[in-house]
Design a protein around this motif. Structure first.
Motif, PDB file in Angstrom:
ATOM      1  N   TYR A  98      -0.776   1.910   4.843  1.00 13.32           N
ATOM      2  CA  TYR A  98      -1.057   2.750   6.007  1.00 13.32           C
ATOM      3  C   TYR A  98      -2.167   3.717   5.644  1.00 13.32           C
ATOM      4  O   TYR A  98      -2.024   4.519   4.715  1.00 13.32           O
ATOM      5  CB  TYR A  98       0.179   3.534   6.442  1.00 13.32           C
ATOM      6  CG  TYR A  98      -0.056   4.398   7.667  1.00 13.32           C
ATOM      7  CD1 TYR A  98       0.226   3.908   8.931  1.00 13.32           C
ATOM      8  CD2 TYR A  98      -0.572   5.687   7.554  1.00 13.32           C
ATOM      9  CE1 TYR A  98       0.003   4.684  10.066  1.00 13.32           C
ATOM     10  CE2 TYR A  98      -0.801   6.473   8.681  1.00 13.32           C
ATOM     11  CZ  TYR A  98      -0.509   5.968   9.930  1.00 13.32           C
ATOM     12  OH  TYR A  98      -0.734   6.740  11.053  1.00 13.32           O
ATOM     13  N   LYS A  99      -3.275   3.635   6.369  1.00  9.89           N
ATOM     14  CA  LYS A  99      -4.373   4.575   6.158  1.00  9.89           C
ATOM     15  C   LYS A  99      -4.481   5.488   7.374  1.00  9.89           C
ATOM     16  O   LYS A  99      -4.342   5.038   8.515  1.00  9.89           O
ATOM     17  CB  LYS A  99      -5.680   3.834   5.915  1.00  9.89           C
ATOM     18  CG  LYS A  99      -5.674   3.018   4.613  1.00  9.89           C
ATOM     19  CD  LYS A  99      -7.060   2.493   4.276  1.00  9.89           C
ATOM     20  CE  LYS A  99      -7.973   3.616   3.823  1.00  9.89           C
ATOM     21  NZ  LYS A  99      -9.306   3.112   3.397  1.00  9.89           N
ATOM     22  N   GLU A 100      -4.750   6.768   7.105  1.00  9.80           N
ATOM     23  CA  GLU A 100      -4.778   7.760   8.175  1.00  9.80           C
ATOM     24  C   GLU A 100      -5.847   7.439   9.208  1.00  9.80           C
ATOM     25  O   GLU A 100      -5.659   7.654  10.403  1.00  9.80           O
ATOM     26  CB  GLU A 100      -5.010   9.150   7.585  1.00  9.80           C
ATOM     27  CG  GLU A 100      -4.856  10.279   8.590  1.00  9.80           C
ATOM     28  CD  GLU A 100      -4.910  11.645   7.950  1.00  9.80           C
ATOM     29  OE1 GLU A 100      -4.717  12.630   8.680  1.00  9.80           O
ATOM     30  OE2 GLU A 100      -5.152  11.730   6.734  1.00  9.80           O
ATOM     31  N   LYS A 107      -8.244   8.085  14.422  1.00 13.94           N
ATOM     32  CA  LYS A 107      -6.901   8.279  13.896  1.00 13.94           C
ATOM     33  C   LYS A 107      -6.056   7.038  14.181  1.00 13.94           C
ATOM     34  O   LYS A 107      -6.056   6.502  15.286  1.00 13.94           O
ATOM     35  CB  LYS A 107      -6.245   9.497  14.546  1.00 13.94           C
ATOM     36  CG  LYS A 107      -6.847  10.836  14.114  1.00 13.94           C
ATOM     37  CD  LYS A 107      -6.292  11.263  12.770  1.00 13.94           C
ATOM     38  CE  LYS A 107      -6.742  12.678  12.419  1.00 13.94           C
ATOM     39  NZ  LYS A 107      -6.177  13.133  11.140  1.00 13.94           N
ATOM     40  N   ARG A 108      -5.308   6.601  13.177  1.00 12.18           N
ATOM     41  CA  ARG A 108      -4.556   5.361  13.334  1.00 12.18           C
ATOM     42  C   ARG A 108      -3.299   5.546  14.189  1.00 12.18           C
ATOM     43  O   ARG A 108      -2.982   4.737  15.039  1.00 12.18           O
ATOM     44  CB  ARG A 108      -4.166   4.807  11.966  1.00 12.18           C
ATOM     45  CG  ARG A 108      -3.527   3.424  12.040  1.00 12.18           C
ATOM     46  CD  ARG A 108      -3.285   2.849  10.652  1.00 12.18           C
ATOM     47  NE  ARG A 108      -4.511   2.676   9.907  1.00 12.18           N
ATOM     48  CZ  ARG A 108      -5.317   1.617  10.031  1.00 12.18           C
ATOM     49  NH1 ARG A 108      -5.028   0.670  10.889  1.00 12.18           N
ATOM     50  NH2 ARG A 108      -6.413   1.522   9.321  1.00 12.18           N
ATOM     51  N   LEU A 111       2.616   6.292  12.906  1.00 14.04           N
ATOM     52  CA  LEU A 111       3.230   6.585  11.618  1.00 14.04           C
ATOM     53  C   LEU A 111       4.711   6.241  11.629  1.00 14.04           C
ATOM     54  O   LEU A 111       5.262   5.790  10.617  1.00 14.04           O
ATOM     55  CB  LEU A 111       3.035   8.057  11.265  1.00 14.04           C
ATOM     56  CG  LEU A 111       3.552   8.517   9.897  1.00 14.04           C
ATOM     57  CD1 LEU A 111       2.802   7.802   8.778  1.00 14.04           C
ATOM     58  CD2 LEU A 111       3.409  10.034   9.750  1.00 14.04           C
ATOM     59  N   THR A 143      -0.689   4.533   0.751  1.00 12.78           N
ATOM     60  CA  THR A 143      -1.176   5.293   1.894  1.00 12.78           C
ATOM     61  C   THR A 143      -2.115   6.395   1.405  1.00 12.78           C
ATOM     62  O   THR A 143      -2.091   6.764   0.233  1.00 12.78           O
ATOM     63  CB  THR A 143      -0.015   5.913   2.695  1.00 12.78           C
ATOM     64  OG1 THR A 143      -0.521   6.567   3.861  1.00 12.78           O
ATOM     65  CG2 THR A 143       0.748   6.933   1.862  1.00 12.78           C
ATOM     66  N   ASP A 144      -2.924   6.919   2.328  1.00 10.30           N
ATOM     67  CA  ASP A 144      -3.741   8.087   2.013  1.00 10.30           C
ATOM     68  C   ASP A 144      -3.334   9.283   2.883  1.00 10.30           C
ATOM     69  O   ASP A 144      -4.021  10.294   2.918  1.00 10.30           O
ATOM     70  CB  ASP A 144      -5.235   7.777   2.200  1.00 10.30           C
ATOM     71  CG  ASP A 144      -5.581   7.394   3.631  1.00 10.30           C
ATOM     72  OD1 ASP A 144      -4.652   7.259   4.466  1.00 10.30           O
ATOM     73  OD2 ASP A 144      -6.771   7.220   3.939  1.00 10.30           O
ATOM     74  N   PHE A 145      -2.211   9.148   3.572  1.00  9.08           N
ATOM     75  CA  PHE A 145      -1.742  10.178   4.498  1.00  9.08           C
ATOM     76  C   PHE A 145      -0.818  11.141   3.741  1.00  9.08           C
ATOM     77  O   PHE A 145       0.386  10.945   3.666  1.00  9.08           O
ATOM     78  CB  PHE A 145      -1.001   9.528   5.665  1.00  9.08           C
ATOM     79  CG  PHE A 145      -0.840  10.418   6.860  1.00  9.08           C
ATOM     80  CD1 PHE A 145      -1.237  11.737   6.841  1.00  9.08           C
ATOM     81  CD2 PHE A 145      -0.297   9.911   8.031  1.00  9.08           C
ATOM     82  CE1 PHE A 145      -1.085  12.558   7.948  1.00  9.08           C
ATOM     83  CE2 PHE A 145      -0.138  10.722   9.145  1.00  9.08           C
ATOM     84  CZ  PHE A 145      -0.534  12.048   9.100  1.00  9.08           C
TER      85      PHE A 145
END
Length: 211
Positions: A98-100, A107-108, A111, A143-145
């Motif tokens: 999951y990338k932000e 914005k994805r 979440l 993830t990067d979130f």
């Protein structure tokens, strides 16, 4: 066979550490789950032969393997087929990314679906392990979130599927909070601790299923 399986698990651990570090320093760029799967499988394929110590040992890496579970067909991201003498075992690996920001730069969102899907894949891996010749599986997540992993607060139904650093699942739990208006029914039997590792603003999780 037991020693061979242990060697394979050791190689997976080394590959995951290397994969995480390479992403963190920019050597590998991941946009979505498919590229995560392919890049990790490539690294694993070029390393896994280090686990072979005898002529009667063979290891095969399969992608998107169809597995029948409870009357339904599922596609497992990676299955490692382990052969020694006349014995065959299979080690399943499920992956989530999951990338932000989406590749478009926006914005994805979704979440809550990501959180729920991690729990769903843990349940799936536990189901695989109940099948003949299947070993306990491995869940790999990135993830990067940051606020998903180190939240300032936890409010909203997505936290019924908490995967933040330090969160735990202990004993049998039922997850049935609807996500996106879609009913959910997830049953997890093992004990899990979500222990994330950070590599330069990316966060990585490795869970081994247990029953």
């Amino acid at each position: 066979m037991e020693n061979l399986v242990k060697r394979i698990n050791d190689i997976i651990e080394i590959c995951w550490e290397s994969f995480s570090a390479k992403i963190g320093c920019g050597l590998i760029e991941i946009n979505k789950e498919a590229s995560m799967q392919l890049n990790f499988a490539y690294l694993l394929k070029n390393t896994i032969d280090l686990a072979i110590h005898h002529e009667d040992e063979k290891i095969t890496i399969e992608l998107e393997t169809t597995i029948n579970v409870n009357g339904k067909t599922k596609e497992c991201d990676i299955v490692i087929k382990i052969e020694k003498e006349d014995k065959i075992l299979k080690l399943p690996i499920e992956m989530k990314c999951y990338k932000e920001l989406a590749s478009s730069g926006g914005k994805r969102g979704a979440l809550d679906i990501f959180f729920k899907d991690v729990h769903s894949d843990i349940e799936l891996l536990e189901s695989y392990s109940k099948k003949e010749n299947f070993l306990m599986g491995i869940m790999l997540v990135m993830t990067d979130f940051r606020t998903a992993i180190f939240p300032n607060k936890k409010s909203g139904k997505l936290w019924d599927y908490d995967i933040s650093h330090g969160s735990e699942i202990k004993g049998t739990v039922i997850k049935n909070t609807a996500i996106g208006g879609i009913p959910v029914n997830i049953k997890i039997d093992g004990n899990y601790s979500f222990d994330w590792k950070e590599y330069n603003k990316f966060y990585f999780l490795k869970l081994e299923t247990n029953l």
